[in-house]
Design a protein around this motif. Structure first.
Motif, mmCIF file in Angstrom:
data_model
loop_
_atom_site.group_PDB
_atom_site.id
_atom_site.type_symbol
_atom_site.label_atom_id
_atom_site.label_comp_id
_atom_site.label_asym_id
_atom_site.label_seq_id
_atom_site.Cartn_x
_atom_site.Cartn_y
_atom_site.Cartn_z
ATOM 1 N N ASN A 12 0.870 -1.152 0.000
ATOM 2 C CA ASN A 12 0.000 0.000 0.000
ATOM 3 C C ASN A 12 0.923 1.221 0.000
ATOM 4 O OD1 ASN A 12 -1.457 2.268 0.954
ATOM 5 N ND2 ASN A 12 -2.973 0.938 1.922
ATOM 6 N N ALA A 15 0.526 3.865 2.697
ATOM 7 C CA ALA A 15 0.916 3.344 4.014
ATOM 8 C C ALA A 15 2.435 3.302 4.148
ATOM 9 C CB ALA A 15 0.319 1.959 4.240
ATOM 10 N N SER A 86 -9.045 3.786 5.059
ATOM 11 C CA SER A 86 -9.311 3.626 3.635
ATOM 12 C C SER A 86 -8.881 2.248 3.140
ATOM 13 C CB SER A 86 -8.622 4.722 2.821
ATOM 14 O OG SER A 86 -7.224 4.548 2.830
ATOM 15 N N SER A 87 -7.983 1.597 3.883
ATOM 16 C CA SER A 87 -7.504 0.270 3.505
ATOM 17 C C SER A 87 -8.337 -0.849 4.110
ATOM 18 C CB SER A 87 -6.051 0.093 3.957
ATOM 19 O OG SER A 87 -5.232 1.028 3.318
ATOM 20 N N GLU A 88 -9.254 -0.513 5.018
ATOM 21 C CA GLU A 88 -10.033 -1.549 5.695
ATOM 22 C C GLU A 88 -10.917 -2.350 4.745
ATOM 23 O OE1 GLU A 88 -12.126 0.376 8.861
ATOM 24 O OE2 GLU A 88 -10.364 0.386 10.153
ATOM 25 N N GLY A 90 -9.966 -3.617 2.057
ATOM 26 C CA GLY A 90 -9.155 -4.666 1.438
ATOM 27 C C GLY A 90 -9.261 -5.965 2.214
ATOM 28 N N GLN A 93 -4.263 -7.199 5.394
ATOM 29 C CA GLN A 93 -3.623 -6.104 6.088
ATOM 30 C C GLN A 93 -2.243 -6.558 6.528
ATOM 31 O OE1 GLN A 93 -6.053 -4.602 9.243
ATOM 32 N NE2 GLN A 93 -7.745 -4.105 7.897
#
Length: 98
Positions: A12, A15, A86-88, A90, A93
């Motif tokens: 990401n 990130a 905003s990545s949740e 996906g 992780q």
């Protein structure tokens, strides 16, 4: 070949950039602390730098640049939370620390 997936771990980008900014900022404040005290610099990892600054928070809190430190660290935290949220959506992780 064009159009093929590249091998490796999917990263990401935001990130990774946020983690680099966190590490750089924490290292900068740790450097300031080491210059002002007779303590040894910690490892240059996010967990080690954060723990080091936490141990010396009393000194940093009364330093003339304390407001700047708090503002910078808060901005980094807000950005990291925004990226994490905003990545949740996906399905995978990966931890940011290391």
């Amino acid at each position: 070949m064009t159009g093929t997936a590249r091998p490796g771990i999917p990263l990401n980008g935001p990130a990774v950039e946020a983690r680099a900014a966190i590490r750089g900022t924490l290292a900068s404040w740790a450097d300031l602390l080491v210059e002002g005290r007779t303590v040894r610099l910690p490892l240059r990892t996010v967990p080690a730098l954060a723990a080091f600054l936490r141990r010396h928070l009393g000194w940093l809190a009364v330093h003339p640049a304390a407001d700047d430190a708090a503002t910078e660290i808060d901005a980094l935290l807000q950005r990291a939370v925004q990226i994490a949220r905003s990545s949740e959506s996906g399905d995978r992780q990966l931890p940011l620390s290391a």
